[in-house]
Design a protein around this motif. Structure first.
Motif, short mmCIF file in Angstrom:
data_model
loop_
_atom_site.label_atom_id
_atom_site.label_comp_id
_atom_site.label_asym_id
_atom_site.label_seq_id
_atom_site.Cartn_x
_atom_site.Cartn_y
_atom_site.Cartn_z
N GLU A 105 0.82 -1.21 0.00
CA GLU A 105 0.00 0.00 0.00
C GLU A 105 0.85 1.26 0.00
O GLU A 105 0.51 2.25 -0.68
N ILE A 106 1.94 1.28 0.75
CA ILE A 106 2.80 2.46 0.77
C ILE A 106 3.30 2.75 -0.64
O ILE A 106 3.32 3.90 -1.10
N PHE A 107 3.71 1.71 -1.34
CA PHE A 107 4.19 1.87 -2.71
C PHE A 107 3.12 2.49 -3.60
O PHE A 107 3.38 3.48 -4.31
N LEU A 108 1.91 1.96 -3.55
CA LEU A 108 0.84 2.47 -4.40
C LEU A 108 0.41 3.88 -4.00
O LEU A 108 0.14 4.72 -4.86
N GLU A 109 0.35 4.13 -2.71
CA GLU A 109 -0.03 5.48 -2.25
C GLU A 109 1.02 6.50 -2.68
O GLU A 109 0.69 7.63 -3.03
N SER A 110 2.28 6.11 -2.63
CA SER A 110 3.33 7.04 -3.05
C SER A 110 3.22 7.34 -4.54
O SER A 110 3.43 8.48 -4.96
N LEU A 111 2.87 6.34 -5.33
CA LEU A 111 2.66 6.58 -6.77
C LEU A 111 1.52 7.56 -6.99
O LEU A 111 1.58 8.43 -7.85
N SER A 112 0.47 7.41 -6.20
CA SER A 112 -0.67 8.31 -6.31
C SER A 112 -0.26 9.75 -5.98
O SER A 112 -0.62 10.69 -6.68
N CYS A 113 0.52 9.90 -4.91
CA CYS A 113 0.98 11.23 -4.52
C CYS A 113 1.93 11.84 -5.54
O CYS A 113 2.02 13.06 -5.66
N ILE A 141 18.79 13.02 3.91
CA ILE A 141 18.14 14.24 4.38
C ILE A 141 16.69 14.27 3.89
O ILE A 141 16.41 14.01 2.72
N LEU A 142 15.79 14.60 4.80
CA LEU A 142 14.38 14.76 4.46
C LEU A 142 13.99 16.22 4.61
O LEU A 142 14.48 16.93 5.51
N ASN A 143 13.12 16.70 3.72
CA ASN A 143 12.64 18.08 3.83
C ASN A 143 11.42 18.16 4.74
O ASN A 143 11.04 17.18 5.39
N GLU A 144 10.80 19.35 4.81
CA GLU A 144 9.67 19.55 5.72
C GLU A 144 8.45 18.74 5.32
O GLU A 144 7.54 18.53 6.15
N ASN A 145 8.42 18.24 4.10
CA ASN A 145 7.31 17.39 3.65
C ASN A 145 7.65 15.91 3.76
O ASN A 145 6.94 15.06 3.19
N ILE A 176 8.32 7.14 9.31
CA ILE A 176 7.90 8.41 8.70
C ILE A 176 7.03 8.14 7.48
O ILE A 176 5.98 8.77 7.29
N PHE A 177 7.44 7.19 6.64
CA PHE A 177 6.67 6.88 5.44
C PHE A 177 5.33 6.21 5.76
O PHE A 177 4.33 6.44 5.08
N ILE A 178 5.30 5.40 6.80
CA ILE A 178 4.03 4.80 7.22
C ILE A 178 3.06 5.91 7.62
O ILE A 178 1.89 5.91 7.23
N GLU A 179 3.55 6.85 8.40
CA GLU A 179 2.69 7.98 8.82
C GLU A 179 2.29 8.84 7.64
O GLU A 179 1.15 9.29 7.54
#
Length: 305
Positions: free
Chosen positions: A22-30, A268-272, A298-301
């Motif tokens: 699901e994380i993979f698919l949701e990231s593609l959507s975003c 490094i991660l940005n504010e998003n 972080i990615f789960i959240e």
């Protein structure tokens, strides 16, 4: 402006429950990806996947393609000893009927190997005017559309150069088991190339798959059904010059960022909560993020809540 080609993403999800991808698919959507995504799953997963994703409203087309890979390795009804006996007996059959070798590797090998047959057979029926991504699905996040511009050649994900093939226990085993210790020594000082995410134009990807499958078929049958040697084979073919028109993608500097071996303090991660390349731009594809537990959280959240 040049028109973009159509695009397709192929990923093996056999053995994974729907939530694992699901994380993979949701990231593609975003990432605003609008092409096609094909997940290869076993028959016993089909109902669960259809129900789980029936209420999702992705902009991309999601297809579930039935696969028969991993049936033997994933079933819990057969003991390890019996599985070993089945593979040995199948080897005897293959020695008597070599034409059955491909089918037996497909059905009895581990999904890491057998997925290449699924990808190749699926793409044979598709347009040759496409850009393609072959990908793991459990530990990949896509932060930007990887097809924002047309791909040219084959894009391979390299791992952190501070850990070389001859320094990694997994690659030492994979390559020495299949090709011997002498060959391992000859490429031990080379960078590790990960087989988990590969992109390219249709011609380049089909050539890559053909090279992998040809190598599978040339190797002793029992080795091909014994373990997940796909990445050892992938590296052997890369450093033997079998792959053509290649783009080697270093982590945090290219379209594919394989970050499992990258020190955490360098990610490094940005504010998003997006992983950044070393030049400060948003990374496109992040692979092996789960090797860093805080990034996984972080990615789960970010993608599931």
């Amino acid at each position: 402006m040049k028109n973009l080609k159509s695009s397709i993403i192929l990923g093996a999800a056999t053995g994974y429950s729907p939530d694992k991808v699901e994380i993979f698919l949701e990231s593609l959507s975003c990432s605003r990806y609008t092409g096609k995504v094909v997940l290869f799953i076993n028959y016993n997963q089909y109902k669960d996947y259809c129900e789980y994703y029936s209420k999702k409203d992705y902009e991309f087309e999601l297809e579930f393609s039935l696969s028969k890979i991993g049936i033997l390795s994933s079933t819990k009804k057969i003991s390890k000893n019996l599985k070993k006996i089945i593979k040995i007996l199948s080897g005897i059959i293959v020695s008597l009927e070599p034409r059955l070798k491909k089918d037996f590797i497909y059905f009895l090998g581990l999904p890491h190997v057998s997925r290449f047959f699924d990808y190749y057979e699926y793409l044979l029926l598709k347009s040759n005017d496409q850009d393609i991504m072959l990908t793991d699905t459990r530990d990949v996040v896509v932060q930007k559309n990887p097809f924002e511009s047309n791909l040219d050649g084959l894009y391979l994900g390299m791992e952190d150069s501070r850990i070389l093939i001859g320094h990694d226990d997994f690659h030492i085993k994979w390559i020495s088991d299949v090709y011997g210790k002498k060959y391992l020594q000859s490429i031990g000082a080379k960078k590790i190339c990960c087989a988990g995410v590969t992109l390219g134009d249709h011609t380049s990807v089909m050539s890559y798959l053909e090279e992998m499958i040809t190598e599978f078929m040339s190797l002793p049958y029992y080795k091909m059904v014994r373990s997940n040697y796909d990445q050892g084979i992938h590296n052997k073919l890369l450093y033997s010059g079998n792959f053509k028109n290649i783009n080697c993608c270093d982590p945090l500097k290219s379209i594919i960022s394989t970050v499992g071996l990258v020190p955490r303090n360098e990610i490094i991660l940005n504010e998003n909560n997006q992983v950044l390349d070393v030049d400060g731009s948003v990374s496109t594809i992040i692979h092996q993020y789960d090797r860093h537990r805080d990034i996984e959280k972080i990615f789960i959240e970010k993608y599931l809540n």
